[in-house]
Each structure stands twice: as C-alpha cells, then as structure tokens.
Design a protein around this motif. Structure first.
Motif, PDB file in Angstrom:
ATOM      1  N   VAL A 123     -14.950 -20.231  26.523  1.00 50.60           N
ATOM      2  CA  VAL A 123     -16.090 -21.058  26.829  1.00 50.60           C
ATOM      3  C   VAL A 123     -16.166 -21.482  28.088  1.00 50.60           C
ATOM      4  O   VAL A 123     -15.474 -21.524  28.844  1.00 50.60           O
ATOM      5  CB  VAL A 123     -15.592 -22.496  25.931  1.00 50.60           C
ATOM      6  CG1 VAL A 123     -15.583 -22.148  24.413  1.00 50.60           C
ATOM      7  CG2 VAL A 123     -14.344 -22.900  26.435  1.00 50.60           C
ATOM      8  N   ALA A 124     -17.731 -21.359  28.582  1.00 53.55           N
ATOM      9  CA  ALA A 124     -18.005 -21.390  29.888  1.00 53.55           C
ATOM     10  C   ALA A 124     -19.331 -21.978  30.108  1.00 53.55           C
ATOM     11  O   ALA A 124     -20.206 -21.823  29.045  1.00 53.55           O
ATOM     12  CB  ALA A 124     -17.690 -19.936  30.622  1.00 53.55           C
ATOM     13  N   ASP A 125     -19.722 -22.322  31.417  1.00 54.24           N
ATOM     14  CA  ASP A 125     -20.969 -22.697  31.775  1.00 54.24           C
ATOM     15  C   ASP A 125     -21.618 -21.561  32.269  1.00 54.24           C
ATOM     16  O   ASP A 125     -20.783 -20.518  32.663  1.00 54.24           O
ATOM     17  CB  ASP A 125     -21.082 -23.904  32.677  1.00 54.24           C
ATOM     18  CG  ASP A 125     -20.145 -23.509  33.683  1.00 54.24           C
ATOM     19  OD1 ASP A 125     -20.882 -23.000  34.923  1.00 54.24           O
ATOM     20  OD2 ASP A 125     -18.906 -23.881  34.042  1.00 54.24           O
ATOM     21  N   PRO A 126     -22.930 -21.495  32.561  1.00 55.11           N
ATOM     22  CA  PRO A 126     -23.583 -20.282  32.924  1.00 55.11           C
ATOM     23  C   PRO A 126     -23.225 -19.796  34.394  1.00 55.11           C
ATOM     24  O   PRO A 126     -23.262 -18.634  34.695  1.00 55.11           O
ATOM     25  CB  PRO A 126     -25.034 -20.622  33.027  1.00 55.11           C
ATOM     26  CG  PRO A 126     -25.204 -21.753  31.968  1.00 55.11           C
ATOM     27  CD  PRO A 126     -23.963 -22.368  32.211  1.00 55.11           C
ATOM     28  N   ALA A 127     -22.641 -20.685  35.162  1.00 57.79           N
ATOM     29  CA  ALA A 127     -22.340 -20.321  36.576  1.00 57.79           C
ATOM     30  C   ALA A 127     -20.740 -19.253  36.679  1.00 57.79           C
ATOM     31  O   ALA A 127     -20.813 -18.783  37.656  1.00 57.79           O
ATOM     32  CB  ALA A 127     -21.848 -21.632  37.206  1.00 57.79           C
ATOM     33  N   LYS A 128     -20.401 -19.156  35.394  1.00 56.28           N
ATOM     34  CA  LYS A 128     -19.169 -18.413  35.431  1.00 56.28           C
ATOM     35  C   LYS A 128     -19.735 -16.818  34.999  1.00 56.28           C
ATOM     36  O   LYS A 128     -18.672 -16.065  35.200  1.00 56.28           O
ATOM     37  CB  LYS A 128     -18.198 -18.827  34.433  1.00 56.28           C
ATOM     38  CG  LYS A 128     -17.870 -20.436  34.250  1.00 56.28           C
ATOM     39  CD  LYS A 128     -17.168 -20.451  35.563  1.00 56.28           C
ATOM     40  CE  LYS A 128     -16.721 -21.899  35.752  1.00 56.28           C
ATOM     41  NZ  LYS A 128     -15.844 -22.512  34.586  1.00 56.28           N
ATOM     42  N   VAL A 129     -20.685 -16.597  34.762  1.00 57.68           N
ATOM     43  CA  VAL A 129     -21.148 -15.181  34.499  1.00 57.68           C
ATOM     44  C   VAL A 129     -21.604 -14.604  35.695  1.00 57.68           C
ATOM     45  O   VAL A 129     -22.648 -14.893  36.435  1.00 57.68           O
ATOM     46  CB  VAL A 129     -22.569 -15.433  33.439  1.00 57.68           C
ATOM     47  CG1 VAL A 129     -22.970 -14.099  33.107  1.00 57.68           C
ATOM     48  CG2 VAL A 129     -21.932 -16.277  32.197  1.00 57.68           C
ATOM     49  N   ASP A 221     -12.757 -11.665  23.247  1.00 53.87           N
ATOM     50  CA  ASP A 221     -13.643 -10.850  22.327  1.00 53.87           C
ATOM     51  C   ASP A 221     -14.898 -11.464  22.259  1.00 53.87           C
ATOM     52  O   ASP A 221     -15.948 -10.721  21.874  1.00 53.87           O
ATOM     53  CB  ASP A 221     -12.858 -11.149  20.898  1.00 53.87           C
ATOM     54  CG  ASP A 221     -11.578 -10.566  20.854  1.00 53.87           C
ATOM     55  OD1 ASP A 221     -11.705  -9.317  20.801  1.00 53.87           O
ATOM     56  OD2 ASP A 221     -10.615 -11.369  20.871  1.00 53.87           O
ATOM     57  N   LEU A 222     -14.937 -12.602  22.949  1.00 50.47           N
ATOM     58  CA  LEU A 222     -16.359 -13.154  22.884  1.00 50.47           C
ATOM     59  C   LEU A 222     -16.644 -14.359  23.870  1.00 50.47           C
ATOM     60  O   LEU A 222     -15.454 -15.310  24.042  1.00 50.47           O
ATOM     61  CB  LEU A 222     -16.644 -14.018  21.145  1.00 50.47           C
ATOM     62  CG  LEU A 222     -17.814 -14.713  21.105  1.00 50.47           C
ATOM     63  CD1 LEU A 222     -18.988 -13.978  20.845  1.00 50.47           C
ATOM     64  CD2 LEU A 222     -17.820 -15.451  19.956  1.00 50.47           C
ATOM     65  N   ALA A 223     -17.809 -14.599  24.552  1.00 50.16           N
ATOM     66  CA  ALA A 223     -17.811 -15.646  25.627  1.00 50.16           C
ATOM     67  C   ALA A 223     -18.738 -16.475  24.988  1.00 50.16           C
ATOM     68  O   ALA A 223     -19.935 -15.778  24.686  1.00 50.16           O
ATOM     69  CB  ALA A 223     -17.977 -15.043  26.869  1.00 50.16           C
ATOM     70  N   ILE A 224     -18.833 -17.712  24.854  1.00 49.87           N
ATOM     71  CA  ILE A 224     -19.660 -18.826  24.579  1.00 49.87           C
ATOM     72  C   ILE A 224     -20.056 -19.496  25.707  1.00 49.87           C
ATOM     73  O   ILE A 224     -19.238 -20.180  26.314  1.00 49.87           O
ATOM     74  CB  ILE A 224     -19.336 -19.538  23.421  1.00 49.87           C
ATOM     75  CG1 ILE A 224     -18.596 -18.888  22.309  1.00 49.87           C
ATOM     76  CG2 ILE A 224     -20.317 -20.651  22.999  1.00 49.87           C
ATOM     77  CD1 ILE A 224     -18.273 -19.756  21.114  1.00 49.87           C
ATOM     78  N   ILE A 225     -21.402 -19.091  26.177  1.00 55.09           N
ATOM     79  CA  ILE A 225     -21.983 -19.671  27.425  1.00 55.09           C
ATOM     80  C   ILE A 225     -22.736 -20.869  26.921  1.00 55.09           C
ATOM     81  O   ILE A 225     -23.710 -20.477  26.405  1.00 55.09           O
ATOM     82  CB  ILE A 225     -22.623 -18.704  28.314  1.00 55.09           C
ATOM     83  CG1 ILE A 225     -21.708 -17.425  28.363  1.00 55.09           C
ATOM     84  CG2 ILE A 225     -22.945 -19.183  29.593  1.00 55.09           C
ATOM     85  CD1 ILE A 225     -20.522 -17.414  28.929  1.00 55.09           C
ATOM     86  N   GLY A 226     -22.405 -22.080  27.552  1.00 58.75           N
ATOM     87  CA  GLY A 226     -23.179 -23.272  26.966  1.00 58.75           C
ATOM     88  C   GLY A 226     -24.184 -23.501  27.971  1.00 58.75           C
ATOM     89  O   GLY A 226     -24.208 -23.044  29.248  1.00 58.75           O
ATOM     90  N   ARG A 227     -25.488 -24.051  27.648  1.00 57.08           N
ATOM     91  CA  ARG A 227     -26.512 -24.350  28.629  1.00 57.08           C
ATOM     92  C   ARG A 227     -26.955 -25.763  28.687  1.00 57.08           C
ATOM     93  O   ARG A 227     -26.586 -26.590  27.741  1.00 57.08           O
ATOM     94  CB  ARG A 227     -27.951 -23.491  28.142  1.00 57.08           C
ATOM     95  CG  ARG A 227     -27.383 -22.094  28.110  1.00 57.08           C
ATOM     96  CD  ARG A 227     -28.746 -21.348  27.689  1.00 57.08           C
ATOM     97  NE  ARG A 227     -29.088 -20.419  28.927  1.00 57.08           N
ATOM     98  CZ  ARG A 227     -29.937 -19.550  28.825  1.00 57.08           C
ATOM     99  NH1 ARG A 227     -30.686 -19.182  27.570  1.00 57.08           N
ATOM    100  NH2 ARG A 227     -30.250 -18.732  29.698  1.00 57.08           N
ATOM    101  N   MET A 244     -30.492 -12.224  32.100  1.00 57.88           N
ATOM    102  CA  MET A 244     -29.682 -13.570  32.057  1.00 57.88           C
ATOM    103  C   MET A 244     -29.137 -13.756  33.411  1.00 57.88           C
ATOM    104  O   MET A 244     -29.256 -14.992  33.957  1.00 57.88           O
ATOM    105  CB  MET A 244     -28.482 -13.462  31.254  1.00 57.88           C
ATOM    106  CG  MET A 244     -27.928 -14.874  31.068  1.00 57.88           C
ATOM    107  SD  MET A 244     -26.447 -14.859  29.853  1.00 57.88           S
ATOM    108  CE  MET A 244     -25.777 -16.330  30.349  1.00 57.88           C
ATOM    109  N   LEU A 245     -28.682 -12.772  34.040  1.00 52.89           N
ATOM    110  CA  LEU A 245     -28.043 -13.027  35.523  1.00 52.89           C
ATOM    111  C   LEU A 245     -29.138 -13.424  36.435  1.00 52.89           C
ATOM    112  O   LEU A 245     -29.009 -14.314  37.103  1.00 52.89           O
ATOM    113  CB  LEU A 245     -27.248 -11.727  35.910  1.00 52.89           C
ATOM    114  CG  LEU A 245     -26.038 -11.464  35.290  1.00 52.89           C
ATOM    115  CD1 LEU A 245     -25.865 -10.013  35.526  1.00 52.89           C
ATOM    116  CD2 LEU A 245     -24.893 -12.343  35.565  1.00 52.89           C
ATOM    117  N   ALA A 246     -30.366 -13.014  36.052  1.00 52.06           N
ATOM    118  CA  ALA A 246     -31.408 -13.277  37.344  1.00 52.06           C
ATOM    119  C   ALA A 246     -31.937 -14.810  36.962  1.00 52.06           C
ATOM    120  O   ALA A 246     -32.009 -15.418  37.649  1.00 52.06           O
ATOM    121  CB  ALA A 246     -32.656 -12.188  37.018  1.00 52.06           C
TER     122      ALA A 246
END
Ligand SMILES: O=C(CO)[C@H](O)[C@H](O)COP(=O)(O)O
Length: 250
Positions: A123-129, A221-227, A244-246
């Motif tokens: 579980v992470a926020d977009p800054a982690k991607v 196995d899965l990353a859930i990125i919250g916004r 998404m990165l852009a």
C-alpha cells in the motif's frame, strides 16, 4: 470507517482497498510505517464492526504495539506458521514490483514475514512509484560486530558495480545510532539509481556482516497506489506504465 481527519487521503485510500481484501479467518502479516499504520487502524475498525476472526503477525514492535492498542491480538510468526496475506508499505515500487523498503528500519522482519506469506500486497501513495529504484537511499541492516569492516566490504561491492562514488551512511536518530528490533545497525546506501537490483542484492547478501538489505525482489504480488481523490490504482507486475509516471511527475 474509523479515521479520515488529518490522514493522508492517498495513503488512506490504499489502506482501505487493501483491508477490503481481508476475509474472515485469514492469517495476516501487518507491515510497518505510516501507510501500514493507517491500514492497521482500518483493519481494527473492520474487525470491531464485523467481528472478523483473524490471526495477525506484526513486522515490528511498533506495529505490534499499535495493533494491540486497537484490540487486535498479535501472535508470533512461528505461532501462526504461515500467512495468507501480508499488507505492507514501501519506499519505492518499480514496474516489476521490485521494492525498496526499510525507511522505518524494519525491512528484516518485513522480509521474513513477506517470505512466509502466500501474497504480499503493498500500500503506497503515488510518490513511491518510480521507473528505476535507487533515489530513496537503500537501507542495509548490518551487525554491530565488525561494523566498519562491513561498511568497507559494502563499498567494495558497490565499486565492483560502478557505484563506488555513493555515500554509505550510518542511520542516526539525532546523534544516536538507529538500532533495529533485532539489535542491529542500519547503513543507508545513497545510490541515486539501481540499474541492476538483482546483481546488487546478490552482492550485498554475500557480505557476512550484512543481515538483510531493503531490496524486495519478486516478493510483491500487488501494489495498491492510493490517490488524493480517494481512488486507487492496482498494479500487478509490469503494469506501471510511462503514462502514470508522467502524470504523477506533473
Ligand atoms: O519499509 C518500511 C519500514 O521499514 C515502510 O513500509 C516504508 O518505509 C514506507 O513507509 P511509509 O508508509 O511511512 O512511507
């Protein structure tokens, strides 16, 4: 559910989506860090509301204390034996779902718990991607015995991978060394880019004083990125695309 005021909405969205995956009777691994803490609070609220029966193991003393303060019973990993699902945070997530973890100095127990789980969900926020791991300093847990020798061997291993210019800094809290739950020290490797995480992981693991590094390769196995708007993106391996990165970089 229970919390929302003052909580980072992106982390909360990710935590809620992960907790929605929990089913009655599951054996769970509970991660460490601010996002994992939000997840633990959401989990405790669900357990209280629905009367779920779960068996939980924690990846750190901090998480165990938080969970128990919220009424969740924590058992040791050995008491449970094997886990259905571990939900944890991450410092970086790349397109292969390779991770950098250990910002909270808990990556040793986190890795042991993740390795004993059928599924690991991050579980992470977009800054982690990220496209390439390494901007976040890579945590390496090392023995206190021979600490400087281990640091020297790590520097040598980095030189062999053309990463010799990087700082290898002991993690401090104020002026005191950070001591992990297992009584070890942390070195943070300021690498900027990790072009070959597999080779680096292998080289670090080969150094006797290294207890565990923060590269989690092939474990998630899965990353859930919250916004911020409360929505989530679920990423299976290789799903993190350039768009998404852009978008997140804007
Ligand atoms: O690996 C970790 C602790 O060792 C954490 O999961 C990682 O640092 C992310 O934490 P946060 O959710 O607070 O950003």
């Amino acid at each position: 559910m229970s919390q929302s005021q003052g909580v980072d909405p992106a982390k909360l969205a990710a935590a809620r989506a992960a907790v929605a995956m929990v089913e009655d009777g599951m054996r769970l691994g509970l991660g460490t860090g601010s996002t994992a803490a939000i997840m633990v609070r959401e989990l405790a609220a669900r357990v209280a509301a629905e009367g779920l029966t779960l068996r939980c193991a924690a990846t750190s003393r901090a998480t165990a204390e938080l969970a128990e303060s919220l009424g969740l019973r924590i058992e040791t990993l050995d008491q449970i034996g094997w886990l259905d699902l571990t939900i944890d945070g991450a410092d970086e997530v790349d397109p292969h779902l390779h991770l950098v973890k250990g910002g909270g100095a808990a990556h040793l127990r986190e890795k042991v718990v993740a390795a004993a789980s059928d599924r690991m969900v991050v579980v992470a926020d977009p800054a982690k991607v990220v496209e390439t791991l390494g901007a976040f300093p890579l945590p390496v847990e090392v023995l206190e015995f021979g600490f400087e020798t281990t640091r020297k061997l790590i520097r040598r291993a980095l030189e062999a991978q053309d990463l010799g210019e990087c700082d290898v800094l002991q993690r401090l809290r104020g002026s005191d060394p950070v001591i992990t739950d297992e009584g070890n020290l942390i070195l943070d490797l300021h690498l900027a880019r990790i072009e070959d995480p597999v080779a680096l992981a292998r080289a670090l693991s080969a150094i006797p004083g290294v207890v565990e590094h923060g590269l989690f390769l092939g474990m998630c196995d899965l990353a859930i990125i919250g916004r911020e708007d409360g929505s989530v993106i679920e990423l299976a391996r290789n799903d993190i695309d350039a768009d998404m990165l852009a978008q997140e970089g804007e």
